[in-house]
Design an enzyme around this catalytic site. Structure first.
Site: not given
Length: 286
Positions: A18, A41, A167
């Site tokens: 997106s 999302k 991470y």
């Protein structure tokens, strides 16, 4: 890098498309006339970040592609399955998968909450595995199938673990999917590769985290989009199991002017090397 039309009619399933790098890759493929599945999302406007799956779909169709916006949290197996089924129903198959969705927290061990640890593991490593696994039955039917993970080379230098172990584990999980799946599906012709930027890439999400000044030392998402496009155009049976860097891919296909990708071309000699990469000679790749 100019479009060649090689992706016309191909279906590209992109997570996190997106905005940012995911959307840039989508738009590059769309200019060939590709079908783009926007699996992300964001269905409603974010207060600080521009773009939704629906605004991305509009841009993709204006660029010449066909778009299918799907609300997908890559942690949710059912949502992933529904999006894949919808893509196959609408476009007839899946040819390319881009595992772009990722969660990040550059925090040390004591500063990493377990909910943040779990988020990174389930989005990055598990999400990449899930999306790849769900799309593979259709990729195996494609003439030139590709999976591309936006993941770093597996650099085991302790400095890349010391300050953000959680991470690194999550991001390297994406990288290990490349190693494993590339070998697993080599004989069946499915290419599985990684792509990582040599320099920091300036996106709206990065700006929200680090401020606008980061653009001074960064390149634009379009360099990743052009590099991804070049990989998709390669023969999947000949190019698999690689950890590509964006500028090396482009230099290899004859792109000589890399300065155009810098947010500020006048600052090309001050570009910042991205995380997980050791000292790099940028001077030859500007």
């Amino acid at each position: 890098m100019k479009n060649t039309g090689k992706l016309k009619g191909k279906t590209v399933f992109i997570t996190g498309a997106s905005r940012g790098i995911g959307k840039a890759i989508a738009l590059k493929a769309a200019r060939d006339g590709a079908n783009i599945v926007i699996a992300a999302k964001t269905s409603e406007a974010h207060s600080k970040l521009p773009g939704t799956i629906y605004t991305a779909a509009e841009e993709i169709e204006r660029a010449g592609g066909r778009a299918l916006p799907c609300i997908v949290d890559v942690r949710d197996e059912r949502q992933v399955q529904k999006a894949v089924e919808a893509a196959v129903a609408k476009f007839g198959g899946i040819d390319i998968v881009v595992n772009n969705a990722s969660a990040i927290s550059i925090t040390g061990t004591l500063g990493t909450e377990m909910k943040r640890y779990d988020l990174m593991q389930t989005v990055n490593a598990r999400g990449t595995f899930l999306v790849s696994k769900t799309c593979l039955p259709y990729l195996l039917l494609s003439e030139n199938p590709h999976i591309l993970n936006l993941a770093p080379p597996l650099n085991l230098s302790p400095k890349w673990f010391a300050n953000h172990t959680a991470y690194t584990i999550a991001k390297y999980g994406m990288s290990m999917c490349v190693l494993g799946m590339a070998e697993e599906f080599r004989s069946q012709g499915v290419a599985v590769n990684a792509l990582w930027p040599r320099t920091t890439i300036h996106t709206a999400a990065v700006e929200m985290l680090s401020g606008p000044e980061g653009a001074l030392y960064s390149r634009k998402p379009e360099i990743m989009a052009d590099a991804a496009y070049a990989i998709f155009c390669r023969d999947s049976r000949e190019y698999t199991g690689n950890f590509f860097l964006d500028d090396e891919v482009l230099l290899d296909v004859g792109v000589k002017d890399l300065a155009k990708y810098a947010c500020y071309p006048e600052n090309i000699h001050q570009l910042a090397t991205d995380i997980f990469l050791d000292e790099a000679d940028l001077s030859a790749k500007l």
